[in-house]
Scaffold this active site. Structure first.
Site, mmCIF file in Angstrom:
data_model
loop_
_atom_site.group_PDB
_atom_site.id
_atom_site.type_symbol
_atom_site.label_atom_id
_atom_site.label_comp_id
_atom_site.label_asym_id
_atom_site.label_seq_id
_atom_site.Cartn_x
_atom_site.Cartn_y
_atom_site.Cartn_z
ATOM 1 N N SER A 170 -32.754 -45.021 -25.861
ATOM 2 C CA SER A 170 -33.541 -44.126 -26.850
ATOM 3 C C SER A 170 -34.737 -44.723 -27.434
ATOM 4 O O SER A 170 -35.196 -43.908 -28.190
ATOM 5 C CB SER A 170 -32.222 -44.092 -27.895
ATOM 6 O OG SER A 170 -31.808 -45.120 -28.586
ATOM 7 N N SER B 264 -30.479 -49.099 -25.238
ATOM 8 C CA SER B 264 -31.588 -48.416 -25.666
ATOM 9 C C SER B 264 -32.985 -49.363 -25.884
ATOM 10 O O SER B 264 -34.063 -48.867 -26.264
ATOM 11 C CB SER B 264 -31.226 -47.576 -27.023
ATOM 12 O OG SER B 264 -30.285 -46.611 -26.607
ATOM 13 N N LYS C 256 -39.380 -47.324 -34.094
ATOM 14 C CA LYS C 256 -38.935 -46.191 -33.522
ATOM 15 C C LYS C 256 -38.412 -45.342 -34.868
ATOM 16 O O LYS C 256 -38.195 -45.631 -35.751
ATOM 17 C CB LYS C 256 -37.596 -46.711 -32.746
ATOM 18 C CG LYS C 256 -36.543 -45.518 -32.494
ATOM 19 C CD LYS C 256 -35.238 -46.006 -31.903
ATOM 20 C CE LYS C 256 -34.350 -45.195 -31.066
ATOM 21 N NZ LYS C 256 -33.013 -46.079 -30.504
#
Length: 468
Positions: free
Chosen positions: A155, A179, A80
């Protein structure tokens, strides 16, 4: 051959590489080709890592030389874009950080590399990792591989979409309230949010509020989560929350020394839950019962007394707002939706903040009481399957709620620091994935990985892949 690579799990890829059935170069090229083919539809990848092919060549040379290699040797992984990667763009989903290249790896990335993993790419996220959809001004919106009109979540939505679409076998995401678990549920992969502090957050942005943030693996199988966690866990001498010993053995596949006791819970305590999701949780519980575990429906009174989502909202705003204000100062024209929203929220009064802190303690006490009698808990991850892009309100089981309610079953684990696994066990009528959440007591990752592995062995949807 390429299909056998891109939809393999990381453990199997590592085995095939060690036995010279496939080469690391072949594997990395297969994923790069897959990215080239399908990412134009998904928009999960925000930057490729220079040097992946060269790293694969070195990994191949080590195999041919008979060197001792790590458990992920030659296996590509994605990260990420809020997690620092040395020499590779890390832009945090914002034009404010466009072109940012860190000098050092985050601890979690360094540990994946030490295990032999090859950094392949960075994945999309919402601005500053802060929302339930992965969309930002810099790299745009990610789409769900099962239905591109829907979100892969946030996220860590770019990470979940990349793995689900066969662009990566395993990767790293972060979790403030939902997330890694929510995006895994929306795309049908697996993820682990470990006990708070088990995996250092060094090199991850944002740092506030550190007591709620986690970094964790996302993958295609439970054994991948176990392997990754065994490499990620342990103190690094930099993150003061990371003090737990690093030694870890999941014990997957071994018979427990006694009958495990598992409760399952849909409502009350998490907000409204869609009937299809509720049914999947109950089916997962029944499957565990059929495997010989003691399983029964439960209630946790603390969740009914203090709604965890309200507690979280009162606590985190006071700590996040200064972080957002500092990051955006002088760059107001480059702010996206969520930083504007965060900075517009009213401060929590000290009275309400203290009351929320006390409520958080009651939630911890409530779970502690539960885990005196049970080894694990099965719950929903999300109250409904993956939703359409941009939805702000939902009607769930007859009740109208706003989008923050999607965090109702996940945020209790961030407040309390408990570990949780998100794994698929069903499908909606529209063919969308439905995951369940396996929750354990503090530091009991081995228990929930074992339970999840048992459940995975009887899953009715194991091995399904989106048609791209």
């Amino acid at each position: 051959m390429s299909e056998n690579i891109i939809f393999s799990d990381a453990v199997r890829l590592a085995e095939r590489i060690r036995t010279r059935e496939v080469s690391p170069v072949e594997v990395v090229k297969a994923y790069l080709e897959r990215i080239e083919t399908v990412d134009r539809k998904i928009n999960a990848i925000v930057a490729l890592a220079d040097g992946a092919i060269e790293g694969a060549r070195k990994a191949e040379a080590a195999i041919l030389a008979g060197d001792d290699v790590g458990p992920l040797h030659g296996v590509p992984f994605t990260v990420k874009d809020s997690i620092d990667t040395a020499g590779v763009l890390t832009q945090r989903g914002s034009p404010i950080f466009e072109g940012r290249i860190p000098e050092t790896d985050a601890t979690s990335v360094a540990r994946m590399k030490k295990a032999g993993g090859i950094l392949l790419a960075k994945t999309n996220l919402p601005e500053f990792s802060y929302w339930i959809e992965s969309d930002n001004l810099l790299s745009g919106r990610s789409n769900n591989p099962w239905d591109v009109t829907r979100t892969p979540g946030g996220s860590s939505g770019g990470e979940s979409a990349a793995i689900a679409a066969g662009m990566s076998p395993i990767g790293l995401g972060t979790d403030l309230a939902i997330s890694v678990r929510g995006p895994a549920a929306q795309t049908g992969i697996v993820s682990l949010k470990a006990t708070h502090g088990r995996v250092p957050m060094t090199g991850v942005y944002p740092r506030a509020p550190r007591r709620f943030w986690h970094v964790g693996p996302m993958a295609r199988s439970i054994r991948d989560l176990a392997l990754a966690f065994s490499q990620l866990a342990g103190p690094d001498g930099k993150d003061a929350f990371a003090t737990s010993a690093g030694q870890f053995d999941a014990g997957i596949g071994r018979q427990p020394y006694r009958q495990l006791r598992v409760g399952w819970l849909v409502e009350p305590g998490f907000g409204p839950i869609d009937p299809e999701v509720a049914r999947t949780v109950e089916e997962a519980a029944e499957a565990l019962k059929s495997l010989g575990l003691h399983v029964e429906p439960v209630r946790i009174p603390a969740l009914e007394t203090d709604f965890a989502l309200d507690v979280f909202n009162r606590l985190h705003v006071m700590e996040m707002k200064p972080e957002f204000a500092a990051a955006t100062a002088g760059h107001e024209d480059q702010m996206y939706k969520m930083s504007k929203t965060m900075l517009s929220l009213p401060d929590t009064s000290m009275k309400d903040f203290i009351a929320a802190e006390q409520a958080a303690e009651r939630l911890r006490d409530g779970y502690a009481e539960y885990f005196r009698s049970f080894d694990a808990l099965v719950t929903p991850v999300l109250p409904l399957p993956a939703h359409k892009h941009g939805q702000a309100e939902f009607v769930i089981n007859g009740q109208k709620v706003d989008a923050t309610y999607l965090q109702g079953a996940t945020v209790p684990l961030n407040i309390t620091g408990l570990p949780g696994i998100s794994m698929r066990f069903g499908s909606s009528q529209e063919g969308l994935p439905i995951n369940v959440q396996i929750v354990g007591s503090w530091l009991a990752e081995s228990t929930i990985l074992n339970v999840a592995s048992l459940l995975e062995s009887v899953s009715p949807v194991r091995g399904l892949n989106p048609d791209l």
